[in-house]
Scaffold this motif. Structure first.
Motif, PDB file in Angstrom:
ATOM      1  N   SER A  93      53.405  78.168  32.916  1.00 37.77           N
ATOM      2  CA  SER A  93      52.605  77.748  31.781  1.00 37.77           C
ATOM      3  C   SER A  93      53.079  76.528  31.330  1.00 37.77           C
ATOM      4  CB  SER A  93      52.868  78.645  30.821  1.00 37.77           C
ATOM      5  OG  SER A  93      52.011  78.397  29.355  1.00 37.77           O
ATOM      6  N   ARG A 133      58.552  78.380  33.624  1.00 38.54           N
ATOM      7  CA  ARG A 133      58.404  79.545  34.596  1.00 38.54           C
ATOM      8  C   ARG A 133      58.762  80.766  34.117  1.00 38.54           C
ATOM      9  NH1 ARG A 133      61.634  78.989  38.837  1.00 38.54           N
ATOM     10  NH2 ARG A 133      60.311  79.606  40.560  1.00 38.54           N
ATOM     11  N   HIS A 167      50.137  87.900  37.213  1.00 37.95           N
ATOM     12  CA  HIS A 167      50.375  87.133  38.626  1.00 37.95           C
ATOM     13  C   HIS A 167      48.939  87.442  39.441  1.00 37.95           C
ATOM     14  CE1 HIS A 167      52.386  85.218  41.779  1.00 37.95           C
ATOM     15  NE2 HIS A 167      51.878  85.996  42.666  1.00 37.95           N
ATOM     16  N   PRO A 168      48.320  86.419  39.695  1.00 33.51           N
ATOM     17  CA  PRO A 168      48.301  84.989  39.514  1.00 33.51           C
ATOM     18  C   PRO A 168      48.412  84.795  38.120  1.00 33.51           C
ATOM     19  CG  PRO A 168      46.445  85.344  40.231  1.00 33.51           C
ATOM     20  CD  PRO A 168      47.055  86.753  40.617  1.00 33.51           C
ATOM     21  N   PRO A 169      48.568  83.424  37.666  1.00 37.37           N
ATOM     22  CA  PRO A 169      48.947  83.018  36.343  1.00 37.37           C
ATOM     23  C   PRO A 169      47.681  83.273  35.397  1.00 37.37           C
ATOM     24  CG  PRO A 169      48.931  81.234  37.846  1.00 37.37           C
ATOM     25  CD  PRO A 169      48.906  82.305  38.744  1.00 37.37           C
ATOM     26  N   PHE A 188      54.286  83.913  36.470  1.00 36.92           N
ATOM     27  CA  PHE A 188      53.281  82.693  36.295  1.00 36.92           C
ATOM     28  C   PHE A 188      53.980  81.464  35.662  1.00 36.92           C
ATOM     29  CE2 PHE A 188      53.377  84.849  32.170  1.00 36.92           C
ATOM     30  CZ  PHE A 188      53.307  83.845  31.286  1.00 36.92           C
TER      31      PHE A 188
END
Length: 303
Positions: free
Chosen positions: A168, A271, A298-300, A166
């Protein structure tokens, strides 16, 4: 002439002293006394037949022969670590132990609730966190000290692969009574005259480019580096300055009483990836934990 004989502990003492330029600092790293370090290195020098260090009252430095010997010592140390890790891995396969390396920011925020959730449905698997600095995550997996690692994307060893989990965004952390809290929008220029704390060189390197794009060299706020994320957030919570961290540290930030605010303008994104060995077979528990973490992260989790 008889071949030199030496022990792993002698090599550890030599390598630590070479890296730290100090017998006393090497002693602290290896949890020995300075005299024990000195004796180990002296015995090693006698076995090798040449001096490894030039000794002064202030520090010790490698001799020319010592500099030539050091790469071989490091290679032996690495192979010993691999053998130790292999033995641990064989033992862990029989006991369903999985070791996950992570830096403090992730080990203290993201991992605990996820591991609690995982262990609730896989009670036979014991997951152990291996604390590791960002720059050492790949090494921990490469030498087998960890089965998996989670942390910022970095170039790693050829025998370690990673998959992006993900992204951030980096956010500004402020005390609840900080004057900047009441502003409808925050820009980098609003940091003029403020103390900025960075949790380690890794954080400093991530935010300095954004600050330098807005401020000139003379106006740019000084970034003060502290070793711990907890320290940086604690300083911000006390109103002594501000700090930046990825948004995923919010569970820790909220406990320390700081509030996250996005900053308009040039942005930075952290990342985060999962690392694993590209050559060493994984145990079934490690594969199951990898699949769980990949699915959950995942997904973030964060925008």
């Amino acid at each position: 002439m008889a071949l030199p004989r030496f022990t792993p502990r002698q090599l550890d003492a030599c390598i630590a002293a070479a890296e730290l330029n100090s017998f006393s600092q090497a002693a602290k790293r290896l949890h020995l006394s300075p005299s024990a370090i000195s004796n180990l290195i002296t015995d090693l020098e006698l076995s090798l037949g040449f001096a490894l260090f030039e000794r002064t009252t202030r520090k010790v430095v490698l001799t020319a022969a010592g500099r030539e010997f050091l790469p071989a010592a490091l290679a032996v140390q690495r192979q010993i670590s691999r053998a130790q890790a292999a033995a641990i891995e064989i033992r862990n396969h029989a006991t369903d132990i999985v070791r996950v390396a992570a830096p403090m920011a992730i080990a203290a925020t993201l991992l605990p609730p996820l591991l609690a959730e995982y262990c609730a449905v896989q009670p036979r698997t014991s997951v152990r966190i291996v604390d590791a600095a960002v720059e050492w995550l790949g090494d921990r997996v490469s030498i087998g000290e960890a089965d998996l690692a989670i942390g910022p994307v970095r170039h790693s060893h050829s025998d370690v692969e990673h998959v992006l989990l993900f992204e951030s965004e980096w956010v500004l952390w402020l005390a609840p009574d900080d004057p900047l809290i009441g502003m409808p929008q925050l820009g980098w220029g609003d940091l003029s005259g403020r103390r900025v704390f960075a949790a380690g060189r890794d954080h400093e390197d991530s935010i300095k480019p954004q600050i330098s794009m807005v401020f000139g060299d003379e106006e740019m706020p000084e970034v003060e580096v502290v070793e711990s994320l907890v320290t940086a957030l604690g300083m911000a919570a006390a109103g002594l300055g501000v700090t930046f961290s990825p948004k995923y540290v919010e569970p820790l930030g909220s406990k320390l009483g700081v509030i996250a605010r996005p900053v308009e303008g040039p942005s930075a994104v952290r990342r985060v990836a999962l690392y694993k060995s590209a050559i060493r077979p994984q145990s079934e528990p490690a594969r199951e934990l990898e699949a769980f973490l990949t699915k959950r992260l995942h997904p973030p989790l964060n925008p």
